[in-house]
Enzyme design. Structure first.
Site, PDB file in Angstrom:
ATOM      1  CG  ASP A 172      19.776 -34.172  54.194  1.00  0.00           C
ATOM      2  OD1 ASP A 172      18.842 -33.667  54.231  1.00  0.00           O
ATOM      3  OD2 ASP A 172      19.514 -35.307  55.223  1.00  0.00           O
ATOM      4  CE1 TYR A 217      23.851 -37.554  59.189  1.00  0.00           C
ATOM      5  CE2 TYR A 217      23.670 -36.367  56.951  1.00  0.00           C
ATOM      6  CZ  TYR A 217      22.861 -37.239  57.839  1.00  0.00           C
ATOM      7  OH  TYR A 217      21.443 -36.663  57.902  1.00  0.00           O
ATOM      8  CE  LYS A 229      18.881 -33.600  57.736  1.00  0.00           C
ATOM      9  NZ  LYS A 229      20.261 -34.053  57.072  1.00  0.00           N
ATOM     10  CG  HIS A 257      20.231 -33.347  62.956  1.00  0.00           C
ATOM     11  ND1 HIS A 257      21.495 -33.545  62.026  1.00  0.00           N
ATOM     12  CD2 HIS A 257      19.612 -35.156  62.247  1.00  0.00           C
ATOM     13  CE1 HIS A 257      21.414 -35.008  61.797  1.00  0.00           C
ATOM     14  NE2 HIS A 257      20.419 -35.478  61.572  1.00  0.00           N
TER      15      HIS A 257
HETATM   16  P1  NDP Z   1      17.582 -45.506  53.107  1.00  0.00           P
HETATM   17  O1  NDP Z   1      15.916 -45.143  53.247  1.00  0.00           O
HETATM   18  O2  NDP Z   1      17.466 -43.617  52.200  1.00  0.00           O
HETATM   19  O3  NDP Z   1      17.842 -46.201  53.205  1.00  0.00           O
HETATM   20  C1  NDP Z   1      19.649 -46.581  52.968  1.00  0.00           C
HETATM   21  C2  NDP Z   1      19.613 -47.552  52.263  1.00  0.00           C
HETATM   22  O4  NDP Z   1      19.057 -48.844  51.239  1.00  0.00           O
HETATM   23  C3  NDP Z   1      21.354 -47.952  51.962  1.00  0.00           C
HETATM   24  O5  NDP Z   1      21.497 -49.346  53.130  1.00  0.00           O
HETATM   25  C4  NDP Z   1      21.477 -48.718  50.176  1.00  0.00           C
HETATM   26  O6  NDP Z   1      22.685 -49.486  50.126  1.00  0.00           O
HETATM   27  C5  NDP Z   1      19.969 -48.966  50.270  1.00  0.00           C
HETATM   28  N1  NDP Z   1      19.126 -48.485  48.592  1.00  0.00           N
HETATM   29  C6  NDP Z   1      19.350 -47.640  48.769  1.00  0.00           C
HETATM   30  N2  NDP Z   1      18.104 -47.394  46.866  1.00  0.00           N
HETATM   31  C7  NDP Z   1      18.780 -49.042  47.262  1.00  0.00           C
HETATM   32  C8  NDP Z   1      17.569 -49.832  45.634  1.00  0.00           C
HETATM   33  N3  NDP Z   1      17.348 -48.771  44.901  1.00  0.00           N
HETATM   34  N4  NDP Z   1      17.854 -51.070  46.002  1.00  0.00           N
HETATM   35  C9  NDP Z   1      18.054 -51.683  47.156  1.00  0.00           C
HETATM   36  N5  NDP Z   1      18.479 -51.083  48.114  1.00  0.00           N
HETATM   37  C10 NDP Z   1      19.311 -49.376  47.775  1.00  0.00           C
HETATM   38  O7  NDP Z   1      17.647 -44.690  54.558  1.00  0.00           O
HETATM   39  P2  NDP Z   1      18.842 -43.750  55.585  1.00  0.00           P
HETATM   40  O8  NDP Z   1      18.914 -43.836  56.928  1.00  0.00           O
HETATM   41  O9  NDP Z   1      20.091 -42.821  54.847  1.00  0.00           O
HETATM   42  O10 NDP Z   1      18.032 -42.554  54.916  1.00  0.00           O
HETATM   43  C11 NDP Z   1      18.037 -41.543  53.590  1.00  0.00           C
HETATM   44  C12 NDP Z   1      18.305 -40.012  54.219  1.00  0.00           C
HETATM   45  O11 NDP Z   1      17.798 -39.185  55.124  1.00  0.00           O
HETATM   46  C13 NDP Z   1      20.344 -40.215  54.730  1.00  0.00           C
HETATM   47  O12 NDP Z   1      21.175 -40.167  53.708  1.00  0.00           O
HETATM   48  C14 NDP Z   1      19.887 -39.023  55.453  1.00  0.00           C
HETATM   49  O13 NDP Z   1      20.602 -37.821  53.871  1.00  0.00           O
HETATM   50  C15 NDP Z   1      18.445 -38.415  55.987  1.00  0.00           C
HETATM   51  N6  NDP Z   1      18.957 -39.040  57.312  1.00  0.00           N
HETATM   52  C16 NDP Z   1      18.301 -37.669  57.657  1.00  0.00           C
HETATM   53  C17 NDP Z   1      18.227 -38.360  59.668  1.00  0.00           C
HETATM   54  C18 NDP Z   1      17.623 -36.906  60.520  1.00  0.00           C
HETATM   55  O14 NDP Z   1      17.428 -37.607  61.543  1.00  0.00           O
HETATM   56  N7  NDP Z   1      17.364 -36.148  59.734  1.00  0.00           N
HETATM   57  C19 NDP Z   1      18.182 -39.443  60.384  1.00  0.00           C
HETATM   58  C20 NDP Z   1      18.421 -40.665  58.931  1.00  0.00           C
HETATM   59  C21 NDP Z   1      18.508 -40.112  57.764  1.00  0.00           C
HETATM   60  P3  NDP Z   1      23.826 -48.545  48.645  1.00  0.00           P
HETATM   61  O15 NDP Z   1      24.179 -47.065  49.486  1.00  0.00           O
HETATM   62  O16 NDP Z   1      24.360 -50.139  49.011  1.00  0.00           O
HETATM   63  O17 NDP Z   1      22.699 -48.784  47.790  1.00  0.00           O
END
Ligand code: NDP
Length: 273
Positions: A45, A50, A75, A108
């Site tokens: 995704d 991004y 998106k 989006h």
């Molecule tokens: P997430 O809820 O996926 O959280 C990501 C965070 O959690 C990062 O800091 C990551 O750090 C950490 N993390 C991941 N796995 C673990 C684990 N196993 N243990 C501890 N920490 C962990 O948040 P996002 O906001 O990134 O959302 C995910 C996806 O949703 C985005 O990448 C995007 O594709 C989508 N999105 C879409 C939006 C929209 O408006 N349509 C808005 C926001 C997001 P690290 O990388 O260091 O592991």
């Protein structure tokens, strides 16, 4: 449990997707995409905003995983919606990702002009260039507004959902219409401190899983696609290791009760970007 969910048009989406929001373009995104695809995600995704579509495209090629085995989403950004630039934006995304079709293309945010943009998405869908069309951050009234012009309704709505902001009213409304819900920030995004939640830590111990796996499994059992982001190889791999256990009904209810109306991102009613 089925690892895929069926859409109203017969296409299927892998229930755990790999998100690359806030993942730096270049080698960081490429490597993360390669690790995710090799770990078996089969679902990426991204979004124009991004600024890493090119790196996603390179990661896909490097992974050696066949294009047809990858469910790829990008998106349409708000500026392009407002400016009536959907066609140009689509052309640019196809070129950056270096693909000749998309599995899913989303509006989006419900920016002014989304109805006109939607008609362009319908055109591409009918031509077979986009296999599934959907929206993101749409509330009930946005869906109602779209309905006035649409000849095809969205098959997906990608919205914020996690145990601190489960968004269940909207989730259930979409599901009642046959719209598949994808959760963004399924782990609460950055800064939610959800990993410190004592209830989730206890549940992790009970099932022999970590907190992220408990949360991801909770989404899946609610028929919600979880789009999880990580740039850490071990976490990328462990986050998809969620198919060897099942949360009991009581534990699902316990996680439901963690709701605290705490958004990690913008509100679709008041976003200003
Ligand atoms: P997430 O809820 O996926 O959280 C990501 C965070 O959690 C990062 O800091 C990551 O750090 C950490 N993390 C991941 N796995 C673990 C684990 N196993 N243990 C501890 N920490 C962990 O948040 P996002 O906001 O990134 O959302 C995910 C996806 O949703 C985005 O990448 C995007 O594709 C989508 N999105 C879409 C939006 C929209 O408006 N349509 C808005 C926001 C997001 P690290 O990388 O260091 O592991």
């Amino acid at each position: 449990m089925n690892k895929n969910i069926k859409l109203s048009n017969g296409e299927t989406i892998p229930m755990v997707g790999f998100g690359v929001f806030q993942t730096e373009s270049g080698i960081v995104t490429e490597n993360a995409v390669v690790t995710a695809l090799k770990a078996g995600y089969g679902h990426i995704d991204t979004a124009k905003i991004y600024a890493n579509e090119e790196s996603v495209g390179r990661g896909i090629k490097k992974s050696g995983v066949a294009r047809e085995d990858i469910y790829l989403t990008t998106k349409l950004w708000n500026d392009d919606i407002r400016a009536g630039n959907a066609r140009e934006a689509l052309k640019a995304s196809f070129s950056k990702l270096d693909v000749d079709y998309l599995d899913l293309y989303l509006i989006h945010w419900p920016a002014v002009g989304f109805e006109e943009a939607w008609l362009v998405l319908e055109e591409y869908y009918k031509a077979g260039k986009i296999k599934t069309i959907g929206v993101s951050n749409f509330h009930k009234h946005h869906l109602d507004e779209l309905k006035r012009v649409a000849t095809i309704m969205p098959m997906v709505n990608q919205i914020e959902s996690n145990p601190y902001f489960n968004n269940f009213e909207l989730v259930k409304y979409c599901q009642s219409l046959g719209i598949v819900v994808e959760a963004w920030s399924p782990l609460g995004g950055t800064g939610s401190h959800i990993f410190e939640n004592p209830t989730l830590i206890e549940l992790g111990k009970k099932y022999g899983k970590d907190v992220a796996q408990i949360i991801i499994r909770w989404h899946l059992q609610n028929n919600i696609v979880a789009l999880v982001k990580s740039v850490n190889d071990d976490r990328i791999k462990s986050n998809i290791n969620v198919y060897d256990f099942e949360l009991s009904k009581e534990d699902m209810d316990i996680i439901n009760s963690l709701e605290r109306n705490q958004r990690s991102g913008a509100d679709p009613e008041t976003f200003d970007f």
